[in-house]
Design a protein around this motif. Structure first.
Motif, PDB file in Angstrom:
ATOM      1  N   ASN A   1       0.788  -1.236   0.000  1.00  0.00           N
ATOM      2  CA  ASN A   1       0.000   0.000   0.000  1.00  0.00           C
ATOM      3  C   ASN A   1       0.818   1.284   0.000  1.00  0.00           C
ATOM      4  OD1 ASN A   1      -2.472  -1.371  -0.003  1.00  0.00           O
ATOM      5  ND2 ASN A   1      -2.497  -1.559   2.225  1.00  0.00           N
ATOM      6  N   LYS A   2       2.066   1.213   0.445  1.00  0.00           N
ATOM      7  CA  LYS A   2       2.889   2.434   0.512  1.00  0.00           C
ATOM      8  C   LYS A   2       3.450   2.783  -0.859  1.00  0.00           C
ATOM      9  CE  LYS A   2       4.303   1.769   5.306  1.00  0.00           C
ATOM     10  NZ  LYS A   2       5.365   1.203   6.146  1.00  0.00           N
ATOM     11  N   ASP A   3       3.486   4.083  -1.162  1.00  0.00           N
ATOM     12  CA  ASP A   3       3.972   4.563  -2.464  1.00  0.00           C
ATOM     13  C   ASP A   3       5.354   3.996  -2.805  1.00  0.00           C
ATOM     14  OD1 ASP A   3       1.720   6.087  -1.992  1.00  0.00           O
ATOM     15  OD2 ASP A   3       2.533   7.888  -2.920  1.00  0.00           O
TER      16      ASP A   3
ATOM     17  N   ASP B   1       6.868   1.358  -1.749  1.00  0.00           N
ATOM     18  CA  ASP B   1       6.850  -0.095  -1.973  1.00  0.00           C
ATOM     19  C   ASP B   1       6.240  -0.447  -3.328  1.00  0.00           C
ATOM     20  OD1 ASP B   1       7.908  -0.255   0.571  1.00  0.00           O
ATOM     21  OD2 ASP B   1       5.996  -0.732   1.544  1.00  0.00           O
TER      22      ASP B   1
ATOM     23  N   THR C   1      -2.827  -5.074  -3.628  1.00  0.00           N
ATOM     24  CA  THR C   1      -2.953  -3.811  -2.893  1.00  0.00           C
ATOM     25  C   THR C   1      -4.403  -3.502  -2.536  1.00  0.00           C
ATOM     26  OG1 THR C   1      -2.520  -1.416  -3.000  1.00  0.00           O
ATOM     27  CG2 THR C   1      -3.075  -2.503  -5.081  1.00  0.00           C
TER      28      THR C   1
ATOM     29  N   LYS D   1      -4.501   3.954  -6.763  1.00  0.00           N
ATOM     30  CA  LYS D   1      -3.182   4.539  -6.521  1.00  0.00           C
ATOM     31  C   LYS D   1      -2.095   3.776  -7.289  1.00  0.00           C
ATOM     32  CE  LYS D   1      -1.099   4.318  -2.326  1.00  0.00           C
ATOM     33  NZ  LYS D   1      -0.706   4.764  -0.972  1.00  0.00           N
TER      34      LYS D   1
END
Length: 242
Positions: free
Chosen positions: A207-209, A211, A225, A230
């Motif tokens: 979920n992190k940008d 990653d 995800t 995103k």
């Protein structure tokens, strides 16, 4: 090209494992969805993550102790205005006939054994003629092997949350075509080596940008995800769409 799988549907915005979350993921342009299955008291395969209905619905109790009719009365959209029932796997597969999505079905039989779950899922997948668009995954690797033996035409992928040595060798040994590792347990080297050896790698839950970008840059097979919108936006920005 990295495929984007929506974890329990577009669960960052919609109630997880509901038809709204799946439809939204498809509309967003996701390549696939990931969902979880349990089995009711009367043998219906239903789409829900937990063994109990308490966390995600207005009901309470174990899925295995409730009939399909009982389970359908609960609202799986606790926080939203719109009432949503827990979907049956049949409902999802019928809907899949209207699109081209890939579906990762996670068998939730690591805690409760659910006798015959593999047969039920495989029978439905074959009935809807979707064998080439399904990936069966589970933390129960005995179940993965059993699924492969019953239906070698359906792709299987073991799930694991720890780092295992040479996972591509392990995957090949159980005839799996992919692996679904926990993102934090996988390295770039392991991803590349697995793919080089013909094993698809689909880490969860990313979920992190930073990653997402990391996996897109190395052309990881796929990523799972909560926020497909995103991930798809980042894929476009990085020019990884072709």
């Amino acid at each position: 090209m990295t495929q984007i799988f929506a974890h329990r549907g577009y669960s960052a915005v919609f109630a997880e494992n509901t038809m709204s979350a799946f439809v939204a993921a498809e509309k967003a342009g996701a390549d696939g969805i990931e969902l979880d299955v349990q089995v009711t008291k009367d043998g219906e395969v239903v789409v829900i993550h937990d063994e109990k209905v308490d966390r995600t619905t207005t009901g309470n109790g174990f899925v295995k102790d409730l009939t399909f009719k009982e389970i359908r009365m609960f609202n799986a959209n606790k926080k939203g205005e719109k009432k949503e029932p827990i979907p049956s796997l049949i409902e999802v597969l019928e809907w899949m006939k209207t699109n081209q999505l890939i579906c990762n079905i996670e068998l939730k039989n690591g805690i409760l054994p659910y006798e015959g779950m593999e047969e039920k899922v495989i029978k439905l997948v074959r009935e809807y003629d979707l064998s080439d668009r399904i990936v069966i995954s589970s933390f129960n690797h005995y179940s993965i092997v059993l699924s492969y033996r019953m239906a070698p035409e359906i792709e299987t992928a073991p799930l694991f949350n720890e780092r295992i040595y040479m996972p591509w060798v392990y995957a090949q040994s159980i005839r799996a075509q992919g692996i679904h590792p926990k993102f934090s347990s996988i390295t770039e080297e392991i991803i590349k080596e697995s793919m080089k050896n013909g094993i698809s790698v689909r880490p969860y839950t990313v979920n992190k940008d930073a990653d997402i970008a990391k996996l897109l840059k190395i052309n990881c097979s796929a990523l799972i995800t909560d926020d497909p919108v995103k991930a798809l936006k980042m894929k476009k920005q990085l020019g990884k769409e072709t």
